[in-house]
Design a protein around this motif. Structure first.
Motif, PDB file in Angstrom:
ATOM      1  N   ALA A 176     -55.063  76.439 -30.396  1.00  0.00           N
ATOM      2  CA  ALA A 176     -54.654  75.332 -29.876  1.00  0.00           C
ATOM      3  C   ALA A 176     -55.796  74.167 -29.871  1.00  0.00           C
ATOM      4  O   ALA A 176     -56.957  74.287 -29.434  1.00  0.00           O
ATOM      5  CB  ALA A 176     -54.179  75.496 -28.674  1.00  0.00           C
ATOM      6  N   GLY A 177     -55.333  72.786 -29.971  1.00  0.00           N
ATOM      7  CA  GLY A 177     -56.320  71.755 -30.040  1.00  0.00           C
ATOM      8  C   GLY A 177     -55.695  70.495 -30.053  1.00  0.00           C
ATOM      9  O   GLY A 177     -54.529  70.213 -30.648  1.00  0.00           O
ATOM     10  N   ASP A 178     -56.372  69.447 -30.003  1.00  0.00           N
ATOM     11  CA  ASP A 178     -56.021  68.183 -29.882  1.00  0.00           C
ATOM     12  C   ASP A 178     -57.161  67.230 -30.509  1.00  0.00           C
ATOM     13  O   ASP A 178     -58.329  67.287 -30.401  1.00  0.00           O
ATOM     14  CB  ASP A 178     -55.624  67.529 -28.553  1.00  0.00           C
ATOM     15  CG  ASP A 178     -54.583  66.480 -29.011  1.00  0.00           C
ATOM     16  OD1 ASP A 178     -54.216  65.975 -29.926  1.00  0.00           O
ATOM     17  OD2 ASP A 178     -53.994  65.888 -27.861  1.00  0.00           O
ATOM     18  N   CYS A 179     -56.674  66.020 -31.022  1.00  0.00           N
ATOM     19  CA  CYS A 179     -57.646  65.261 -31.556  1.00  0.00           C
ATOM     20  C   CYS A 179     -57.536  63.467 -31.062  1.00  0.00           C
ATOM     21  O   CYS A 179     -56.252  63.305 -31.233  1.00  0.00           O
ATOM     22  CB  CYS A 179     -57.531  65.142 -32.986  1.00  0.00           C
ATOM     23  SG  CYS A 179     -58.831  63.755 -34.042  1.00  0.00           S
ATOM     24  N   GLU A 180     -58.409  62.989 -30.560  1.00  0.00           N
ATOM     25  CA  GLU A 180     -58.309  61.688 -30.285  1.00  0.00           C
ATOM     26  C   GLU A 180     -59.560  60.818 -30.720  1.00  0.00           C
ATOM     27  O   GLU A 180     -60.736  61.613 -30.902  1.00  0.00           O
ATOM     28  CB  GLU A 180     -58.068  61.293 -28.699  1.00  0.00           C
ATOM     29  CG  GLU A 180     -56.916  61.345 -28.290  1.00  0.00           C
ATOM     30  CD  GLU A 180     -56.651  61.068 -27.156  1.00  0.00           C
ATOM     31  OE1 GLU A 180     -56.608  60.067 -26.602  1.00  0.00           O
ATOM     32  OE2 GLU A 180     -56.608  62.121 -26.041  1.00  0.00           O
ATOM     33  N   TYR A 181     -59.598  59.478 -31.305  1.00  0.00           N
ATOM     34  CA  TYR A 181     -60.712  58.957 -31.729  1.00  0.00           C
ATOM     35  C   TYR A 181     -61.384  57.770 -30.887  1.00  0.00           C
ATOM     36  O   TYR A 181     -60.663  57.091 -30.108  1.00  0.00           O
ATOM     37  CB  TYR A 181     -60.527  58.392 -33.086  1.00  0.00           C
ATOM     38  CG  TYR A 181     -60.331  59.284 -33.946  1.00  0.00           C
ATOM     39  CD1 TYR A 181     -61.186  60.311 -34.573  1.00  0.00           C
ATOM     40  CD2 TYR A 181     -58.939  59.530 -34.534  1.00  0.00           C
ATOM     41  CE1 TYR A 181     -60.869  61.153 -35.606  1.00  0.00           C
ATOM     42  CE2 TYR A 181     -58.650  60.444 -35.696  1.00  0.00           C
ATOM     43  CZ  TYR A 181     -59.482  61.609 -36.068  1.00  0.00           C
ATOM     44  OH  TYR A 181     -59.159  62.323 -36.658  1.00  0.00           O
ATOM     45  N   ILE A 182     -62.533  57.664 -31.029  1.00  0.00           N
ATOM     46  CA  ILE A 182     -63.344  56.465 -30.272  1.00  0.00           C
ATOM     47  C   ILE A 182     -63.619  55.455 -31.261  1.00  0.00           C
ATOM     48  O   ILE A 182     -64.025  55.594 -32.235  1.00  0.00           O
ATOM     49  CB  ILE A 182     -64.759  56.862 -29.783  1.00  0.00           C
ATOM     50  CG1 ILE A 182     -64.589  58.039 -28.699  1.00  0.00           C
ATOM     51  CG2 ILE A 182     -65.658  55.854 -29.359  1.00  0.00           C
ATOM     52  CD1 ILE A 182     -64.128  57.953 -27.394  1.00  0.00           C
ATOM     53  N   ASP A 183     -63.251  53.973 -30.965  1.00  0.00           N
ATOM     54  CA  ASP A 183     -63.465  53.088 -31.826  1.00  0.00           C
ATOM     55  C   ASP A 183     -64.363  52.128 -31.635  1.00  0.00           C
ATOM     56  O   ASP A 183     -64.668  51.758 -30.514  1.00  0.00           O
ATOM     57  CB  ASP A 183     -62.009  52.122 -31.568  1.00  0.00           C
ATOM     58  CG  ASP A 183     -60.830  52.884 -32.172  1.00  0.00           C
ATOM     59  OD1 ASP A 183     -60.741  53.553 -33.347  1.00  0.00           O
ATOM     60  OD2 ASP A 183     -59.487  52.707 -31.441  1.00  0.00           O
TER      61      ASP A 183
END
Length: 243
Positions: free
Chosen positions: A79-86
């Motif tokens: 299980a995991g997730d991803c979000e990005y820094i702009d």
């Protein structure tokens, strides 16, 4: 065939792994939060056992994983997730969300399950090739997966005397609902069934580190071994190429 447990089994790689193992007749514990998806998986047969709980809640993990019969011999913590820094604009709340799922959730699953661990068991932890090199916008995701990699490799050292094998999985780009959200080129992307096959083959052969696709992950590993100044230059070039 020994039973297997898979977290993050309601989407992407975890879901494909669950389907593949279930279709082979293996007893599979499928873990996730989505009750509807878990129900769909359980329709594959009575040997598919759904466990609905939230990995970010330690008490929920302990309750769900306390009594498992039969006890899994292979534990795939996926299980995991991803979000990005702009643009390098720090977002502490975003960092916390990603680490809570990818790192704390992993630790919760291990603590909830570890009373079952025994000689001959195999703990498989899914990280990312992104942990090998600093990449644009990956301050949260890459850092969390670097933590996952270190945690997994350290567990491999500490659990070895107990006869427990630990493997770390380093995927490249895999076509899943998670990567469908990405708005940048993803070279050498593979389909989810290829990724699941690579993991299953890696588990069966007892690999400590499972990399795929081979060419792409080999390139990232080579780049990640270069001096940080060179990596920094290459990462800046990636940003310029996008502009």
């Amino acid at each position: 065939m020994n039973p297997i447990l898979i977290t993050g089994a309601t989407s992407g790689i975890g879901q494909q792994l669950a389907i593949d193992y279930a279709q082979s007749g293996q007893t599979v514990y499928v873990c996730g939060r989505n009750a509807e998806k878990l129900q769909e998986l359980s329709s594959l047969g009575s040997h598919v056992k759904p466990l609905q709980f939230d990995l970010t809640d330690l008490s929920s993990c302990k309750k769900a994983l306390h009594d498992l019969d039969p006890v899994p011999h292979t534990w795939v913590l996926n299980a995991g997730d991803c979000e990005y820094i702009d643009d390098g604009a720090m977002d502490a709340a975003l960092i916390k969300r990603v680490f809570t799922i990818n790192v704390v959730g992993l630790a919760n699953a291990i603590e909830g399950a570890q009373h079952h661990f025994a000689t001959g068991h195999h703990l498989v932890i899914v990280g990312s090739i992104a942990s090998e090199m600093a990449l644009p916008r990956a301050e949260a995701y890459g850092a969390s997966k670097a933590a996952v990699s270190y945690l997994s490799r350290t567990l491999g050292v500490d659990l070895a005397p107990k006869g427990i094998k630990v493997s770390t999985v380093f995927p490249g780009f895999v076509k899943t609902p998670l990567t469908d959200k990405n708005d940048f080129p993803m070279p050498m992307m593979i389909e989810v069934d290829e990724a699941a096959k690579a993991i299953r083959e890696g588990i069966e052969s007892g690999k400590t580190n499972i990399y795929f696709p081979k060419r792409f992950t080999w390139i990232l590993r080579i780049l990640g071994s270069l001096p940080y100044s060179v990596q920094h230059h290459l990462a800046k070039k990636l940003i310029k190429d996008k502009q």
